[in-house]
Structure formats: structure tokens, C-alpha cells
Design a protein around this motif. Structure first.
Motif, PDB file in Angstrom:
ATOM      1  N   MET A  98       0.847  -1.178   0.000  1.00 42.97           N
ATOM      2  CA  MET A  98       0.000   0.000   0.000  1.00 42.97           C
ATOM      3  C   MET A  98       0.890   1.237   0.000  1.00 42.97           C
ATOM      4  N   THR A  99       0.681   2.095  -0.968  1.00 45.73           N
ATOM      5  CA  THR A  99       1.538   3.273  -1.097  1.00 45.73           C
ATOM      6  C   THR A  99       1.359   4.216   0.084  1.00 45.73           C
ATOM      7  N   TYR A 100       2.374   5.065   0.289  1.00 51.36           N
ATOM      8  CA  TYR A 100       2.284   6.056   1.360  1.00 51.36           C
ATOM      9  C   TYR A 100       1.033   6.910   1.193  1.00 51.36           C
ATOM     10  N   SER A 101       0.773   7.345  -0.048  1.00 47.64           N
ATOM     11  CA  SER A 101      -0.375   8.230  -0.288  1.00 47.64           C
ATOM     12  C   SER A 101      -1.691   7.514  -0.022  1.00 47.64           C
ATOM     13  N   ALA A 102      -1.758   6.205  -0.324  1.00 48.88           N
ATOM     14  CA  ALA A 102      -2.989   5.451  -0.079  1.00 48.88           C
ATOM     15  C   ALA A 102      -3.255   5.340   1.423  1.00 48.88           C
ATOM     16  N   VAL A 103      -2.198   5.080   2.186  1.00 45.23           N
ATOM     17  CA  VAL A 103      -2.359   4.971   3.635  1.00 45.23           C
ATOM     18  C   VAL A 103      -2.769   6.311   4.220  1.00 45.23           C
ATOM     19  N   MET A 104      -2.093   7.378   3.780  1.00 42.41           N
ATOM     20  CA  MET A 104      -2.385   8.700   4.320  1.00 42.41           C
ATOM     21  C   MET A 104      -3.792   9.146   3.961  1.00 42.41           C
ATOM     22  N   SER A 105      -4.224   8.861   2.740  1.00 33.89           N
ATOM     23  CA  SER A 105      -5.572   9.238   2.321  1.00 33.89           C
ATOM     24  C   SER A 105      -6.616   8.483   3.127  1.00 33.89           C
ATOM     25  N   ASN A 106      -6.353   7.204   3.403  1.00 33.29           N
ATOM     26  CA  ASN A 106      -7.302   6.400   4.161  1.00 33.29           C
ATOM     27  C   ASN A 106      -7.410   6.855   5.605  1.00 33.29           C
ATOM     28  N   VAL A 107      -6.278   7.251   6.177  1.00 30.15           N
ATOM     29  CA  VAL A 107      -6.265   7.611   7.593  1.00 30.15           C
ATOM     30  C   VAL A 107      -6.654   9.059   7.825  1.00 30.15           C
ATOM     31  N   TRP A 108      -6.072   9.974   7.031  1.00 31.44           N
ATOM     32  CA  TRP A 108      -6.288  11.399   7.286  1.00 31.44           C
ATOM     33  C   TRP A 108      -7.243  12.067   6.295  1.00 31.44           C
ATOM     34  N   GLY A 109      -7.728  11.304   5.309  1.00 40.12           N
ATOM     35  CA  GLY A 109      -8.685  11.871   4.369  1.00 40.12           C
ATOM     36  C   GLY A 109      -8.014  12.525   3.175  1.00 40.12           C
ATOM     37  N   PRO A 110      -8.831  13.043   2.253  1.00 40.57           N
ATOM     38  CA  PRO A 110      -8.313  13.589   0.993  1.00 40.57           C
ATOM     39  C   PRO A 110      -7.475  14.843   1.142  1.00 40.57           C
ATOM     40  N   TYR A 111      -7.481  15.461   2.325  1.00 46.76           N
ATOM     41  CA  TYR A 111      -6.711  16.691   2.501  1.00 46.76           C
ATOM     42  C   TYR A 111      -5.382  16.452   3.195  1.00 46.76           C
ATOM     43  N   ALA A 112      -4.992  15.196   3.311  1.00 48.43           N
ATOM     44  CA  ALA A 112      -3.709  14.887   3.943  1.00 48.43           C
ATOM     45  C   ALA A 112      -2.584  15.525   3.135  1.00 48.43           C
ATOM     46  N   PRO A 119      11.378  -6.146  11.386  1.00 50.44           N
ATOM     47  CA  PRO A 119       9.943  -6.384  11.580  1.00 50.44           C
ATOM     48  C   PRO A 119       9.480  -7.716  11.002  1.00 50.44           C
ATOM     49  N   ILE A 120       8.454  -8.275  11.634  1.00 54.04           N
ATOM     50  CA  ILE A 120       7.848  -9.501  11.108  1.00 54.04           C
ATOM     51  C   ILE A 120       6.386  -9.273  10.713  1.00 54.04           C
ATOM     52  N   TYR A 121       5.839  -8.116  11.080  1.00 55.44           N
ATOM     53  CA  TYR A 121       4.437  -7.835  10.769  1.00 55.44           C
ATOM     54  C   TYR A 121       4.265  -6.819   9.636  1.00 55.44           C
ATOM     55  N   ILE A 122       4.934  -5.691   9.737  1.00 55.44           N
ATOM     56  CA  ILE A 122       4.772  -4.626   8.742  1.00 55.44           C
ATOM     57  C   ILE A 122       6.129  -4.333   8.112  1.00 55.44           C
ATOM     58  N   PHE A 123       6.198  -4.491   6.805  1.00 61.95           N
ATOM     59  CA  PHE A 123       7.448  -4.307   6.080  1.00 61.95           C
ATOM     60  C   PHE A 123       7.423  -3.018   5.271  1.00 61.95           C
ATOM     61  N   THR A 124       8.561  -2.377   5.157  1.00 58.93           N
ATOM     62  CA  THR A 124       8.677  -1.156   4.360  1.00 58.93           C
ATOM     63  C   THR A 124       9.151  -1.500   2.963  1.00 58.93           C
ATOM     64  N   GLU A 125       8.418  -1.045   1.975  1.00 56.79           N
ATOM     65  CA  GLU A 125       8.857  -1.130   0.588  1.00 56.79           C
ATOM     66  C   GLU A 125       9.435   0.240   0.266  1.00 56.79           C
ATOM     67  N   VAL A 126      10.753   0.346   0.320  1.00 60.49           N
ATOM     68  CA  VAL A 126      11.435   1.633   0.252  1.00 60.49           C
ATOM     69  C   VAL A 126      10.972   2.466  -0.937  1.00 60.49           C
ATOM     70  N   GLY A 127      10.571   3.688  -0.618  1.00 57.82           N
ATOM     71  CA  GLY A 127      10.157   4.619  -1.662  1.00 57.82           C
ATOM     72  C   GLY A 127       8.753   4.398  -2.183  1.00 57.82           C
ATOM     73  N   VAL A 128       8.074   3.362  -1.684  1.00 57.00           N
ATOM     74  CA  VAL A 128       6.737   3.028  -2.201  1.00 57.00           C
ATOM     75  C   VAL A 128       5.684   3.067  -1.100  1.00 57.00           C
ATOM     76  N   GLY A 129       5.883   2.251  -0.039  1.00 58.15           N
ATOM     77  CA  GLY A 129       4.867   2.202   1.003  1.00 58.15           C
ATOM     78  C   GLY A 129       5.128   1.073   1.987  1.00 58.15           C
ATOM     79  N   TYR A 130       4.031   0.461   2.476  1.00 61.53           N
ATOM     80  CA  TYR A 130       4.143  -0.587   3.485  1.00 61.53           C
ATOM     81  C   TYR A 130       3.345  -1.818   3.074  1.00 61.53           C
ATOM     82  N   ARG A 131       3.779  -2.967   3.584  1.00 61.12           N
ATOM     83  CA  ARG A 131       3.077  -4.229   3.315  1.00 61.12           C
ATOM     84  C   ARG A 131       2.949  -5.008   4.610  1.00 61.12           C
ATOM     85  N   MET A 132       1.731  -5.419   4.921  1.00 61.86           N
ATOM     86  CA  MET A 132       1.450  -6.232   6.111  1.00 61.86           C
ATOM     87  C   MET A 132       1.608  -7.697   5.747  1.00 61.86           C
ATOM     88  N   THR A 133       2.223  -8.465   6.637  1.00 66.93           N
ATOM     89  CA  THR A 133       2.394  -9.887   6.370  1.00 66.93           C
ATOM     90  C   THR A 133       1.047 -10.550   6.120  1.00 66.93           C
TER      91      THR A 133
END
Length: 236
Positions: A177-191, A216-230
Motif C-alpha cells: 500500500m503506497t504512502y499516499s494510499a495509507v495517508m488518504s485512508n487515515v487522514w482523508g483527501p486533505y492529507a 519487523p515480522i508484521y509490517i514491512f517497508t517497501e522503500v520509496g513506495v509504502g508498506y506491506r502487512m504480512t
């Protein structure tokens, strides 16, 4: 389908009348108040499903209401304000607001924001109720219905924002999930586009969830892209 309770905190009568009429005509139960003090008292008794909040109230700034409510409740808060500065939006969202709707706005946009808030809070029902299978992986369990997180049976306390981040990633486990997708989901379209606040929250999350945050074993960072949950496991 049972009616959702929407609390409208707005002191401008014409806007208040417009909002409550629109909500009532689309099947919501709307209750309106014009002061912050009355609103804070009513929130505890009404237990609204969504709060629509004007920041410019006569007795207190709406920001204070957000901060106070967030000390004990994660009820979705949609700010409805004439303040258009990015700083105002960022402050409100950082304080715990779920979305920010700038005046003037149309009925369709308002209803869409409310549906989104209900969906994200797992309260959108389809006649018999809504629930979602818990996420389970490597001892980590997330009960979306109860909004609880535990590791090997021990409950972990997360802030409302931290919970939203983890829940969103868990509901999309195995996907990047990209950084922008996570931020939009959590903080809304004005993040804001800067993902610093996301990285700060993620660092706090890892300190709480991971034995070794550096590995980490639960949440991994995809550098420059976002995060991935196991990946979610079939059963807990």
C-alpha cells in the motif's frame, strides 16, 4: 436498516438547516447543536455514529472539541468549515479529525464523506449487521469489530490514528500500500503530501508491535513506495 445518528455541531442556522434536512431525507437521524459545551455533553449521551463539526463555534474553537473527544472516543469526525488554509486542515486532521469538508459544499459530497466515514469505522450495515473476520498472523490478532489488537493474547494499546494505519494495512495484507494510499485512508483527501507524520506513527507502531523494530515480522517497508502487512493466516 437502522438509522445512523449524526450529530451536527454548527451555529449558522441556514447551514445547519441545510445539513439536517439533507441527512433526514436520506435516512439519517440528525441532531443539531450550536455550541461546543452542549455538543460535548450530548456526545456522551447520544453516542453518534458520525460527528459533523464546524470549527468556528461561539463558545470554543472546534479544535478543542476534536482533542477532547479523541481522549475517549474514535467516533468519526468530519470537519465542516469555511477555513480553507492547508494549515487549518492539517491541524484538524492531526488532532484526530477523519475528514475535512470546506464550505460551500453540495449534498452529494457531504453524503459521500459520511458513507466513507461509516465504512472506515466498520459501522456500515446491510440489514443484518456488519462484521469482518479478524486478522491473524504470527500471534498478532486484530478484531475489527471490537477494534482491538493483541499479540499472543496480550492486548496492545494503539492511538486511534495508529489503529487506523494498522487496520488498513491488515485489511489489505499481502499487498503493498503506497504512502499516499495509507495517508488518504487515515487522514482523508486533505492529507499533506509529506509522509513525515506517517513515518512517525509507523515508528511508534513498530515499537509497540515488533520485538525488534529494525527487523519487523508484521509490517514491512517497501522503500520509496509504502508498506506491506504480512499475509493473513487462515485461522487464529
Amino acid at each position: 436498516m437502522s438509522k445512523f445518528n449524526i450529530l451536527v455541531i454548527e451555529d449558522e442556522k441556514n447551514i445547519c438547516d441545510f445539513i439536517t434536512k439533507a441527512l433526514s431525507s436520506h435516512g439519517y437521524h440528525a441532531v443539531s447543536v450550536g455550541s461546543g459545551a452542549t455538543a460535548l455533553s450530548l456526545i456522551t449521551s447520544l453516542c453518534p455514529d458520525v460527528i459533523l463539526l464546524d470549527l468556528g463555534l461561539p463558545d470554543m474553537d472546534g479544535m478543542e472539541i476534536i482533542k477532547q473527544v479523541r481522549t475517549w472516543s474514535d467516533t468519526p469526525i468530519i470537519v465542516v468549515s469555511a477555513r480553507t488554509q492547508e494549515d487549518d486542515k492539517v491541524l484538524a486532521l492531526d488532532a484526530g479529525a477523519d475528514d475535512y469538508l470546506t464550505k460551500p459544499f453540495g449534498t452529494s459530497e457531504l453524503l459521500a464523506r459520511i458513507r466513507t466515514s461509516l465504512r472506515h469505522s466498520n459501522k456500515l450495515q446491510n440489514g443484518t449487521g456488519f462484521s469482518q473476520k479478524p486478522y491473524c498472523a504470527k500471534g498478532l490478532k486484530i478484531d475489527f469489530y471490537k477494534r482491538t489488537i493483541s499479540i499472543n493474547g496480550e492486548f496492545i494499546h494503539l492511538t486511534p490514528v495508529e489503529y487506523k494505519i494498522v487496520a488498513f494495512l491488515a485489511q489489505n495484507s499481502g499487498k503493498v500500500m503506497t504512502y499516499s494510499a495509507v495517508m488518504s485512508n487515515v487522514w482523508g483527501p486533505y492529507a499533506e503530501s509529506d509522509n513525515k507524520i506517517l513515518r512517525v506513527n509507523m515508528a511508534n507502531i513498530r515499537r509497540k508491535l515488533e520485538k525488534n523494530p529494525a527487523e519487523p515480522i508484521y509490517i514491512f517497508t517497501e522503500v520509496g513506495v509504502g508498506y506491506r502487512m504480512t499475509d493473513d493466516e487462515e485461522s487464529c
